[in-house]
Scaffold this motif. Structure first.
Motif, PDB file in Angstrom:
ATOM      1  N   ASN A  73      50.378  40.958  32.869  1.00  0.00           N
ATOM      2  CA  ASN A  73      49.498  41.833  32.104  1.00  0.00           C
ATOM      3  C   ASN A  73      48.681  42.615  33.130  1.00  0.00           C
ATOM      4  OD1 ASN A  73      47.311  42.902  30.599  1.00  0.00           O
ATOM      5  ND2 ASN A  73      47.704  41.408  28.974  1.00  0.00           N
ATOM      6  N   GLN A  74      49.173  43.796  33.463  1.00  0.00           N
ATOM      7  CA  GLN A  74      48.551  44.608  34.515  1.00  0.00           C
ATOM      8  C   GLN A  74      47.108  44.977  34.195  1.00  0.00           C
ATOM      9  OE1 GLN A  74      49.869  45.391  37.441  1.00  0.00           O
ATOM     10  NE2 GLN A  74      51.962  44.699  37.091  1.00  0.00           N
ATOM     11  N   GLU A  75      46.858  45.366  32.947  1.00  0.00           N
ATOM     12  CA  GLU A  75      45.515  45.803  32.570  1.00  0.00           C
ATOM     13  C   GLU A  75      44.510  44.655  32.630  1.00  0.00           C
ATOM     14  OE1 GLU A  75      42.444  48.374  31.362  1.00  0.00           O
ATOM     15  OE2 GLU A  75      44.367  48.702  32.314  1.00  0.00           O
ATOM     16  N   ALA A  76      44.850  43.514  32.060  1.00  0.00           N
ATOM     17  CA  ALA A  76      43.950  42.364  32.090  1.00  0.00           C
ATOM     18  C   ALA A  76      43.766  41.856  33.521  1.00  0.00           C
ATOM     19  CB  ALA A  76      44.472  41.253  31.186  1.00  0.00           C
ATOM     20  N   SER A  77      44.824  41.876  34.314  1.00  0.00           N
ATOM     21  CA  SER A  77      44.726  41.447  35.717  1.00  0.00           C
ATOM     22  C   SER A  77      43.800  42.366  36.495  1.00  0.00           C
ATOM     23  CB  SER A  77      46.109  41.431  36.372  1.00  0.00           C
ATOM     24  OG  SER A  77      46.935  40.456  35.780  1.00  0.00           O
ATOM     25  N   ARG A  78      43.893  43.664  36.235  1.00  0.00           N
ATOM     26  CA  ARG A  78      43.010  44.630  36.902  1.00  0.00           C
ATOM     27  C   ARG A  78      41.552  44.344  36.560  1.00  0.00           C
ATOM     28  NH1 ARG A  78      40.104  48.639  35.623  1.00  0.00           N
ATOM     29  NH2 ARG A  78      40.814  48.700  33.468  1.00  0.00           N
ATOM     30  N   ILE A  79      41.282  44.091  35.299  1.00  0.00           N
ATOM     31  CA  ILE A  79      39.919  43.778  34.872  1.00  0.00           C
ATOM     32  C   ILE A  79      39.421  42.512  35.570  1.00  0.00           C
ATOM     33  CG2 ILE A  79      38.516  43.017  32.904  1.00  0.00           C
ATOM     34  CD1 ILE A  79      40.330  44.897  31.180  1.00  0.00           C
ATOM     35  N   ALA A  80      40.247  41.476  35.581  1.00  0.00           N
ATOM     36  CA  ALA A  80      39.860  40.210  36.211  1.00  0.00           C
ATOM     37  C   ALA A  80      39.620  40.380  37.708  1.00  0.00           C
ATOM     38  CB  ALA A  80      40.934  39.153  35.958  1.00  0.00           C
ATOM     39  N   LEU A  81      40.491  41.129  38.376  1.00  0.00           N
ATOM     40  CA  LEU A  81      40.359  41.322  39.820  1.00  0.00           C
ATOM     41  C   LEU A  81      39.083  42.084  40.182  1.00  0.00           C
ATOM     42  CD1 LEU A  81      44.067  42.062  40.771  1.00  0.00           C
ATOM     43  CD2 LEU A  81      42.722  40.046  41.417  1.00  0.00           C
ATOM     44  N   THR A  82      38.684  43.041  39.350  1.00  0.00           N
ATOM     45  CA  THR A  82      37.474  43.805  39.627  1.00  0.00           C
ATOM     46  C   THR A  82      36.216  43.004  39.336  1.00  0.00           C
ATOM     47  OG1 THR A  82      37.418  44.826  37.430  1.00  0.00           O
ATOM     48  CG2 THR A  82      38.583  46.028  39.170  1.00  0.00           C
ATOM     49  N   ARG A  83      36.376  41.847  38.691  1.00  0.00           N
ATOM     50  CA  ARG A  83      35.226  41.007  38.346  1.00  0.00           C
ATOM     51  C   ARG A  83      35.277  39.649  39.056  1.00  0.00           C
ATOM     52  NH1 ARG A  83      35.762  44.780  34.877  1.00  0.00           N
ATOM     53  NH2 ARG A  83      34.150  45.667  33.647  1.00  0.00           N
ATOM     54  N   GLY A  84      35.937  39.609  40.218  1.00  0.00           N
ATOM     55  CA  GLY A  84      35.870  38.444  41.073  1.00  0.00           C
ATOM     56  C   GLY A  84      36.969  37.410  40.926  1.00  0.00           C
ATOM     57  N   GLN A  85      37.842  37.552  39.943  1.00  0.00           N
ATOM     58  CA  GLN A  85      38.938  36.601  39.795  1.00  0.00           C
ATOM     59  C   GLN A  85      40.102  37.034  40.670  1.00  0.00           C
ATOM     60  OE1 GLN A  85      39.517  33.712  38.315  1.00  0.00           O
ATOM     61  NE2 GLN A  85      37.474  33.537  37.447  1.00  0.00           N
TER      62      GLN A  85
END
Length: 92
Positions: free
Chosen positions: A59-71
């Motif tokens: 899930n590229q979109e959810a992964s992008r969100i998570a990566l930008t928030r420290g995950q």
């Protein structure tokens, strides 16, 4: 308020039976057992805890969100996004 980020990047509001997302509703969205991915100071992401074993799509979109928030996780399959205080916390 809860919404789904589908593996294809589409978003959809989740209509729940009550005020809070139930375990059954979350499992139906992610397609199995639920794992909570907390984002510091942000909503929680609920994912399928066996996404790799089930061969779920990235899930590229959810992964992008998570990566930008420290995950540092790549998220697989459909992801349910819920606000803190809606019956879930990072220890669920």
């Amino acid at each position: 308020m809860a919404f789904i980020i589908y593996a294809d990047g589409e978003y959809q509001h989740l209509k729940t039976q009550g005020k809070e997302v139930t375990l059954e509703e979350a499992q139906a969205v992610v397609g199995g057992y639920v794992e909570v991915v907390p984002l510091e100071g942000y909503p929680l992401l609920l994912v399928n805890e066996n996404g790799i074993g089930e061969g779920l799509e990235v899930n590229q979109e959810a992964s992008r969100i998570a990566l930008t928030r420290g995950q540092r996780h790549i998220l697989l399959g459909n992801v349910l996004v819920i606000q803190r205080g809606e019956g879930w916390d990072e220890h669920s």
